[in-house]
Design a protein around this motif. Sequence first.
Motif, PDB file in Angstrom:
ATOM      1  N   ARG A  31       0.839  -1.201   0.000  1.00 19.57           N
ATOM      2  CA  ARG A  31       0.000   0.000   0.000  1.00 19.57           C
ATOM      3  C   ARG A  31       0.873   1.250   0.000  1.00 19.57           C
ATOM      4  NH1 ARG A  31      -4.256  -1.649   4.230  1.00 19.57           N
ATOM      5  NH2 ARG A  31      -5.851  -2.671   2.970  1.00 19.57           N
ATOM      6  N   PHE A  34       7.490   3.819   3.323  1.00 19.78           N
ATOM      7  CA  PHE A  34       7.761   5.067   4.018  1.00 19.78           C
ATOM      8  C   PHE A  34       9.214   5.123   4.467  1.00 19.78           C
ATOM      9  CE2 PHE A  34       3.270   6.125   4.485  1.00 19.78           C
ATOM     10  CZ  PHE A  34       2.681   4.878   4.346  1.00 19.78           C
ATOM     11  N   TYR A  36      11.677   7.287   7.122  1.00 19.99           N
ATOM     12  CA  TYR A  36      11.719   8.194   8.254  1.00 19.99           C
ATOM     13  C   TYR A  36      13.168   8.401   8.651  1.00 19.99           C
ATOM     14  CZ  TYR A  36       6.701   7.359   9.133  1.00 19.99           C
ATOM     15  OH  TYR A  36       5.334   7.279   9.040  1.00 19.99           O
ATOM     16  N   PRO A  44      10.582   9.200  15.205  1.00 22.27           N
ATOM     17  CA  PRO A  44      10.844   9.226  13.760  1.00 22.27           C
ATOM     18  C   PRO A  44      10.205  10.436  13.088  1.00 22.27           C
ATOM     19  CG  PRO A  44      10.152   7.032  14.465  1.00 22.27           C
ATOM     20  CD  PRO A  44       9.915   7.958  15.617  1.00 22.27           C
ATOM     21  N   TYR A  51       4.506   4.849  -3.488  1.00 27.13           N
ATOM     22  CA  TYR A  51       3.360   3.958  -3.625  1.00 27.13           C
ATOM     23  C   TYR A  51       3.505   2.911  -4.732  1.00 27.13           C
ATOM     24  CZ  TYR A  51       0.919   7.227  -0.580  1.00 27.13           C
ATOM     25  OH  TYR A  51       0.542   8.006   0.478  1.00 27.13           O
ATOM     26  N   GLN A  91       3.546  -0.521   4.513  1.00 31.76           N
ATOM     27  CA  GLN A  91       2.169  -0.804   4.883  1.00 31.76           C
ATOM     28  C   GLN A  91       1.669  -1.811   3.865  1.00 31.76           C
ATOM     29  OE1 GLN A  91      -1.711   1.690   4.422  1.00 31.76           O
ATOM     30  NE2 GLN A  91      -0.698   2.433   6.259  1.00 31.76           N
ATOM     31  N   GLY A  96      -5.039  -5.482   6.556  1.00 35.96           N
ATOM     32  CA  GLY A  96      -6.456  -5.179   6.693  1.00 35.96           C
ATOM     33  C   GLY A  96      -6.680  -3.692   6.637  1.00 35.96           C
ATOM     34  N   ASN A  97      -7.529  -3.198   7.504  1.00 33.57           N
ATOM     35  CA  ASN A  97      -7.813  -1.771   7.490  1.00 33.57           C
ATOM     36  C   ASN A  97      -6.969  -1.000   8.509  1.00 33.57           C
ATOM     37  OD1 ASN A  97      -9.827  -2.014   5.540  1.00 33.57           O
ATOM     38  ND2 ASN A  97     -11.302  -2.642   7.090  1.00 33.57           N
ATOM     39  N   THR A  98      -6.088  -1.693   9.215  1.00 35.79           N
ATOM     40  CA  THR A  98      -5.393  -1.006  10.289  1.00 35.79           C
ATOM     41  C   THR A  98      -4.294  -0.089   9.777  1.00 35.79           C
ATOM     42  OG1 THR A  98      -3.688  -2.674  10.638  1.00 35.79           O
ATOM     43  CG2 THR A  98      -5.771  -2.982  11.789  1.00 35.79           C
ATOM     44  N   GLY A  99      -3.650  -0.504   8.700  1.00 42.84           N
ATOM     45  CA  GLY A  99      -2.577   0.330   8.204  1.00 42.84           C
ATOM     46  C   GLY A  99      -1.317   0.302   9.038  1.00 42.84           C
TER      47      GLY A  99
ATOM     48  N   TYR B  33      -1.939   5.078  16.513  1.00 48.22           N
ATOM     49  CA  TYR B  33      -1.165   3.847  16.651  1.00 48.22           C
ATOM     50  C   TYR B  33      -0.210   3.957  17.836  1.00 48.22           C
ATOM     51  CZ  TYR B  33      -2.445   3.349  11.686  1.00 48.22           C
ATOM     52  OH  TYR B  33      -3.118   3.262  10.504  1.00 48.22           O
ATOM     53  N   TYR B  48      -3.943  -0.275  17.559  1.00 46.88           N
ATOM     54  CA  TYR B  48      -4.428   0.733  16.620  1.00 46.88           C
ATOM     55  C   TYR B  48      -5.874   1.103  16.952  1.00 46.88           C
ATOM     56  CZ  TYR B  48      -7.257   1.505  12.389  1.00 46.88           C
ATOM     57  OH  TYR B  48      -8.192   1.937  11.492  1.00 46.88           O
ATOM     58  N   ALA B  98      -6.719   5.346   7.861  1.00 51.44           N
ATOM     59  CA  ALA B  98      -5.944   4.129   8.097  1.00 51.44           C
ATOM     60  C   ALA B  98      -6.102   3.166   6.935  1.00 51.44           C
ATOM     61  CB  ALA B  98      -6.395   3.458   9.386  1.00 51.44           C
ATOM     62  N   GLY B  99      -5.020   2.458   6.650  1.00 53.11           N
ATOM     63  CA  GLY B  99      -5.102   1.382   5.685  1.00 53.11           C
ATOM     64  C   GLY B  99      -5.156   1.824   4.244  1.00 53.11           C
ATOM     65  N   THR B 100      -4.849   3.093   4.001  1.00 57.37           N
ATOM     66  CA  THR B 100      -4.915   3.595   2.626  1.00 57.37           C
ATOM     67  C   THR B 100      -3.599   4.225   2.211  1.00 57.37           C
ATOM     68  OG1 THR B 100      -5.820   5.676   3.464  1.00 57.37           O
ATOM     69  CG2 THR B 100      -7.395   4.005   2.719  1.00 57.37           C
ATOM     70  N   GLY B 101      -2.532   3.838   2.892  1.00 66.09           N
ATOM     71  CA  GLY B 101      -1.237   4.412   2.558  1.00 66.09           C
ATOM     72  C   GLY B 101      -1.018   5.796   3.125  1.00 66.09           C
ATOM     73  N   GLU B 102      -1.836   6.199   4.081  1.00 70.09           N
ATOM     74  CA  GLU B 102      -1.667   7.514   4.700  1.00 70.09           C
ATOM     75  C   GLU B 102      -0.405   7.557   5.549  1.00 70.09           C
ATOM     76  OE1 GLU B 102      -4.940   9.575   3.159  1.00 70.09           O
ATOM     77  OE2 GLU B 102      -3.375  10.312   4.523  1.00 70.09           O
ATOM     78  N   THR B 103       0.245   8.694   5.534  1.00 65.12           N
ATOM     79  CA  THR B 103       1.461   8.873   6.318  1.00 65.12           C
ATOM     80  C   THR B 103       1.129   8.937   7.804  1.00 65.12           C
ATOM     81  OG1 THR B 103       2.560  10.037   4.521  1.00 65.12           O
ATOM     82  CG2 THR B 103       3.404  10.395   6.754  1.00 65.12           C
ATOM     83  N   GLN B 104       1.903   8.232   8.597  1.00 67.12           N
ATOM     84  CA  GLN B 104       1.785   8.297  10.048  1.00 67.12           C
ATOM     85  C   GLN B 104       2.850   9.240  10.589  1.00 67.12           C
ATOM     86  OE1 GLN B 104       1.679   4.343  11.805  1.00 67.12           O
ATOM     87  NE2 GLN B 104       0.434   3.572  10.101  1.00 67.12           N
ATOM     88  N   TYR B 105       2.422  10.129  11.472  1.00 67.16           N
ATOM     89  CA  TYR B 105       3.321  11.102  12.085  1.00 67.16           C
ATOM     90  C   TYR B 105       3.525  10.712  13.548  1.00 67.16           C
ATOM     91  CZ  TYR B 105       2.466  13.757   7.874  1.00 67.16           C
ATOM     92  OH  TYR B 105       2.387  14.139   6.552  1.00 67.16           O
ATOM     93  N   PHE B 106       4.796  10.676  13.926  1.00 69.57           N
ATOM     94  CA  PHE B 106       5.144  10.156  15.247  1.00 69.57           C
ATOM     95  C   PHE B 106       5.370  11.264  16.271  1.00 69.57           C
ATOM     96  CE2 PHE B 106       5.809   5.585  14.867  1.00 69.57           C
ATOM     97  CZ  PHE B 106       5.739   5.414  13.494  1.00 69.57           C
ATOM     98  N   GLY B 107       5.101  10.917  17.520  1.00 71.47           N
ATOM     99  CA  GLY B 107       5.449  11.777  18.634  1.00 71.47           C
ATOM    100  C   GLY B 107       6.874  11.525  19.068  1.00 71.47           C
TER     101      GLY B 107
END
Lengths: 113, 115
Positions: A31, A34, A36, A44, A51, A91, A96-99, B33, B48, B98-107
């Motif tokens: 999907r 990434f 970092y 990170p 993609y 990813q 599933g849907n969690t990503g 997450y 999650y 979620a689950g669509t290739g979206e970028t995750q930003y971390f703390g």
Amino acid sequence: EDQVTQSPEALRLQEGESSSLNCSYTVSGLRGLFWYRQDPGKGPEFLFTLYSAGEEKEKERLKATLTKKESFLHITAPKPEDSATYLCAVQAEGSGNTGKLIFGQGTTLQVKP
Amino acid sequence: GAGVSQSPSNKVTEKGKDVELRCDPISGHTALYWYRQSLGQGLEFLIYFQGNSAPDKSGLPSDRFSAERTGGSVSTLTIQRTQQEDSAVYLCASSWAAGTGETQYFGPGTRLLVL
């Protein structure tokens, strides 16, 4: 099983000496991939998302590329401030849907002046 | 705008005590997450949350670990009866979806040391 492997584990460069970091991945379906950057004691920091095979993205001295099996992070004429650990994550469609992201172990880059 | 915030930044506790770690995601992000980064280990997924849906707890290492997310925003990760192997950096991330290739930003993470 979805897996991410980064190489080398550690890399020492002289300032201005260009090189590449490798991220090999095995996933049921991709999907997104990434990159970092992580400095000691910090979380990170997002660099790039790729993609599809053939995609490339650039930011200052960094360029990320993607094939069907691996990604490269090219560092051109690095400076000491580029010293950090670079993390690759994928990813997978199987998540599933969690990503949730699957991370490699990272490459620790040291650039000497 | 404000990024993901976590508190405390550092926590030292004694074996057997309970600890609570807090995460405040980026405003508007629906997905949250928790990951753990142990010395010499890569980041591993813990749990999650997405909106009001049931959380995905598949990454929690034992039933001593639990998490909740109140009002679709702030999350708390609780570790009961801490063990020395729980010592690690606990990282929180958020994304628009979620689950669509979206970028995750971390703390910045919470560094937990169990003595």
